[in-house]
Design a protein around this motif. Structure first.
Motif, PDB file in Angstrom:
ATOM      1  N   SER A  60       0.804  -1.259   0.110  1.00 43.73           N
ATOM      2  CA  SER A  60      -0.003  -0.200   0.156  1.00 43.73           C
ATOM      3  C   SER A  60       0.910   1.347  -0.088  1.00 43.73           C
ATOM      4  CB  SER A  60      -1.009  -0.032   1.366  1.00 43.73           C
ATOM      5  OG  SER A  60      -0.201   0.446   2.527  1.00 43.73           O
ATOM      6  N   GLY A  61       0.252   2.171  -0.116  1.00 43.73           N
ATOM      7  CA  GLY A  61       0.930   3.539  -0.020  1.00 43.73           C
ATOM      8  C   GLY A  61       1.549   3.828   1.369  1.00 43.73           C
ATOM      9  N   ILE A  62       0.927   3.264   2.508  1.00 40.55           N
ATOM     10  CA  ILE A  62       1.767   3.275   3.715  1.00 40.55           C
ATOM     11  C   ILE A  62       2.782   2.511   3.708  1.00 40.55           C
ATOM     12  CG2 ILE A  62       1.180   2.679   6.024  1.00 40.55           C
ATOM     13  CD1 ILE A  62      -1.728   3.621   5.756  1.00 40.55           C
ATOM     14  N   SER A  63       2.828   1.387   3.017  1.00 37.33           N
ATOM     15  CA  SER A  63       4.073   0.476   2.992  1.00 37.33           C
ATOM     16  C   SER A  63       5.014   1.304   2.256  1.00 37.33           C
ATOM     17  CB  SER A  63       3.888  -0.732   2.210  1.00 37.33           C
ATOM     18  OG  SER A  63       2.819  -1.494   2.358  1.00 37.33           O
ATOM     19  N   LEU A  64       4.968   1.843   1.125  1.00 39.04           N
ATOM     20  CA  LEU A  64       6.033   2.681   0.660  1.00 39.04           C
ATOM     21  C   LEU A  64       6.380   3.902   1.423  1.00 39.04           C
ATOM     22  CD1 LEU A  64       4.300   3.610  -3.060  1.00 39.04           C
ATOM     23  CD2 LEU A  64       5.607   1.855  -2.408  1.00 39.04           C
ATOM     24  N   SER A  65       5.350   4.462   2.376  1.00 44.65           N
ATOM     25  CA  SER A  65       6.183   5.458   2.998  1.00 44.65           C
ATOM     26  C   SER A  65       7.276   4.941   4.154  1.00 44.65           C
ATOM     27  CB  SER A  65       5.114   6.189   3.890  1.00 44.65           C
ATOM     28  OG  SER A  65       4.305   5.336   4.762  1.00 44.65           O
ATOM     29  N   LEU A  66       7.373   3.673   4.158  1.00 42.22           N
ATOM     30  CA  LEU A  66       8.148   3.031   5.334  1.00 42.22           C
ATOM     31  C   LEU A  66       9.670   3.178   4.963  1.00 42.22           C
ATOM     32  CD1 LEU A  66       6.095  -0.016   6.455  1.00 42.22           C
ATOM     33  CD2 LEU A  66       6.165   2.060   7.657  1.00 42.22           C
ATOM     34  N   TYR A  67       9.992   2.979   3.759  1.00 41.29           N
ATOM     35  CA  TYR A  67      11.167   2.608   3.268  1.00 41.29           C
ATOM     36  C   TYR A  67      12.226   3.513   3.002  1.00 41.29           C
ATOM     37  CZ  TYR A  67       8.421  -1.574   3.336  1.00 41.29           C
ATOM     38  OH  TYR A  67       7.275  -2.569   3.943  1.00 41.29           O
ATOM     39  N   GLY A  68      11.807   4.861   2.504  1.00 41.75           N
ATOM     40  CA  GLY A  68      12.857   5.867   2.159  1.00 41.75           C
ATOM     41  C   GLY A  68      13.125   5.319   0.678  1.00 41.75           C
ATOM     42  N   GLU A  69      13.893   6.698  -0.157  1.00 46.24           N
ATOM     43  CA  GLU A  69      14.054   6.254  -1.465  1.00 46.24           C
ATOM     44  C   GLU A  69      14.709   4.849  -1.810  1.00 46.24           C
ATOM     45  OE1 GLU A  69      13.157   8.216  -3.714  1.00 46.24           O
ATOM     46  OE2 GLU A  69      12.693  10.166  -2.679  1.00 46.24           O
ATOM     47  N   THR A  70      15.789   4.657  -1.054  1.00 46.15           N
ATOM     48  CA  THR A  70      16.820   3.425  -1.491  1.00 46.15           C
ATOM     49  C   THR A  70      15.746   2.287  -1.161  1.00 46.15           C
ATOM     50  OG1 THR A  70      18.160   4.641  -0.125  1.00 46.15           O
ATOM     51  CG2 THR A  70      18.833   2.249  -0.945  1.00 46.15           C
ATOM     52  N   GLY A  71      14.950   2.156  -0.259  1.00 46.87           N
ATOM     53  CA  GLY A  71      14.197   0.818   0.282  1.00 46.87           C
ATOM     54  C   GLY A  71      12.982   0.614  -0.839  1.00 46.87           C
ATOM     55  N   ARG A  72      12.486   1.716  -1.214  1.00 45.82           N
ATOM     56  CA  ARG A  72      11.506   1.777  -2.438  1.00 45.82           C
ATOM     57  C   ARG A  72      12.141   1.344  -3.686  1.00 45.82           C
ATOM     58  NH1 ARG A  72       9.448   6.402   0.360  1.00 45.82           N
ATOM     59  NH2 ARG A  72      10.532   7.846  -0.853  1.00 45.82           N
ATOM     60  N   ALA A  73      13.044   1.707  -3.948  1.00 46.12           N
ATOM     61  CA  ALA A  73      13.942   1.095  -5.327  1.00 46.12           C
ATOM     62  C   ALA A  73      14.108  -0.075  -5.186  1.00 46.12           C
ATOM     63  CB  ALA A  73      15.298   2.107  -5.441  1.00 46.12           C
TER      64      ALA A  73
END
Ligand code: ADP
Length: 306
Positions: A131-144
């Motif tokens: 979810s969008g909340i999952s995305l908010s957890l990881y920061g740029e590097t984690g999201r990549a």
């Protein structure tokens, strides 16, 4: 082989303040709610997150396992803790949420030793949901790292589902969220979007941000109103499925999470999109008739998915 689903995100400890100031403990998280309802609907689902090695992490794991959620892909980070929030209810019954989550273990799912193993394992699932909340957890590097993992899922024939849950306080600024949501929608095979989230995030043209993906992927666009309707766009199909009226709405927590679970369970069982939306309404309509995110098992509607 049974279809295997992975739900990625964070479950936090929840403390509800009572009028005398004492705190009642529970736990909660959007993607965890979806995993729980998927499990109750008979789908083989793992919750993919990171927890600490503290007693509350242990209790969460035991509770998830008791619900039939697979916990084999939960990373345990020594010395870390789950995030925590307190719900305070004012004299008018309005609830406010207060968070301690900056150092939560779940934020490091895609970093540190063990991350590579998690990513390799995720690539083997048939359906990965975040979810969008999952995305908010990881920061740029984690999201990549997550984006790359999703491409690996798709390369192996699996699918990626994204739910646009947007909580502004999870993001350093709106522009970061807008970009991350754009990337996630562009990469997804199935998008659950709420017009409310899209409008908050992108303003009045919010719907266009998701509708530009029509034809390429399946879109479930949840509108406002009471009762609300969802518009499902899949291939050449474009149908609107209104939710049946719910007589007594008690608490809308987990409405969207449970809707997504029933929708995905129905699609995985081979049901067409419009029918899947009806199943979503049926489960969500039941969930909002009860207090809290998780309804008693005995209250689960009998969705004919087999
Ligand atoms: P969220 O804000 O959690 O994403 P939504 O508002 O999108 O949740 O609602 C998800 C689903 O919950 C709807 O598609 C519908 O099935 C059910 N629902 C929510 N509000 C109502 C309502 N007022 N009447 C009937 N069903 C509702």
């Amino acid at each position: 082989m049974a279809t295997r689903v992975a739900c990625i995100g964070e479950c936090m400890m929840e403390l509800s303040e009572r009028p005398d100031g004492s705190l009642l403990r529970g736990y909660g998280g959007d993607t965890l709610n979806t995993a729980l309802y998927l499990a109750r609907l008979g789908v083989a689902v793992d919750y993919v997150t990171a927890l600490g090695d503290d007693p509350w992490s242990e209790e969460m794991l035991a509770a998830w396992a008791a619900e039939g959620i697979g916990t084999g892909r939960v990373r345990r980070l020594p010395g870390r803790m789950p995030g925590l929030y307190i719900i305070r209810t004012d004299e008018n019954g309005e609830r406010s949420f207060h968070y301690w989550r900056d150092s939560a273990a779940a934020r490091d799912l895609f970093s540190g030793p063990g991350a590579a193993e998690t990513r390799a394992a995720l690539a083997g699932y048939d359906l990965v949901y975040a979810s969008g909340i999952s995305l908010s957890l990881y920061g740029e590097t984690g999201r990549a790292a997550l984006a790359e993992t999703c491409r690996a899922v798709q390369a192996k024939g699996g699918r990626v589902a994204f739910d646009t849950n947007y909580r502004p306080r999870g993001w350093p600024d709106k522009a970061k969220a807008q970009a991350a949501f754009r990337d996630a929608m562009a990469a997804a095979d199935l998008i659950f979007a709420s017009t409310e989230d899209l409008d908050w995030l992108y303003g009045p043209d919010g719907e266009e941000e998701v509708l530009r993906h029509r034809g390429r992927c399946e879109i479930v666009l949840k509108g406002g109103g009471s009762p609300p309707s969802v518009r499902v766009l899949a291939g050449t199909e474009d149908v609107t499925v209104p939710a049946p009226a719910v007589d007594a709405i008690v608490d809308t927590t987990a409405a969207g999470d449970s809707f997504a679970a029933a929708y995905m369970a129905a699609r995985l069982a081979g049901r067409p999109p419009a029918e899947a939306a009806s199943h979503g309404h049926r489960l969500a309509g039941t969930v909002i008739g009860h207090r809290g995110a998780v309804i008693p098992r005995s209250a689960m509607p009998d969705l004919p998915l087999a």
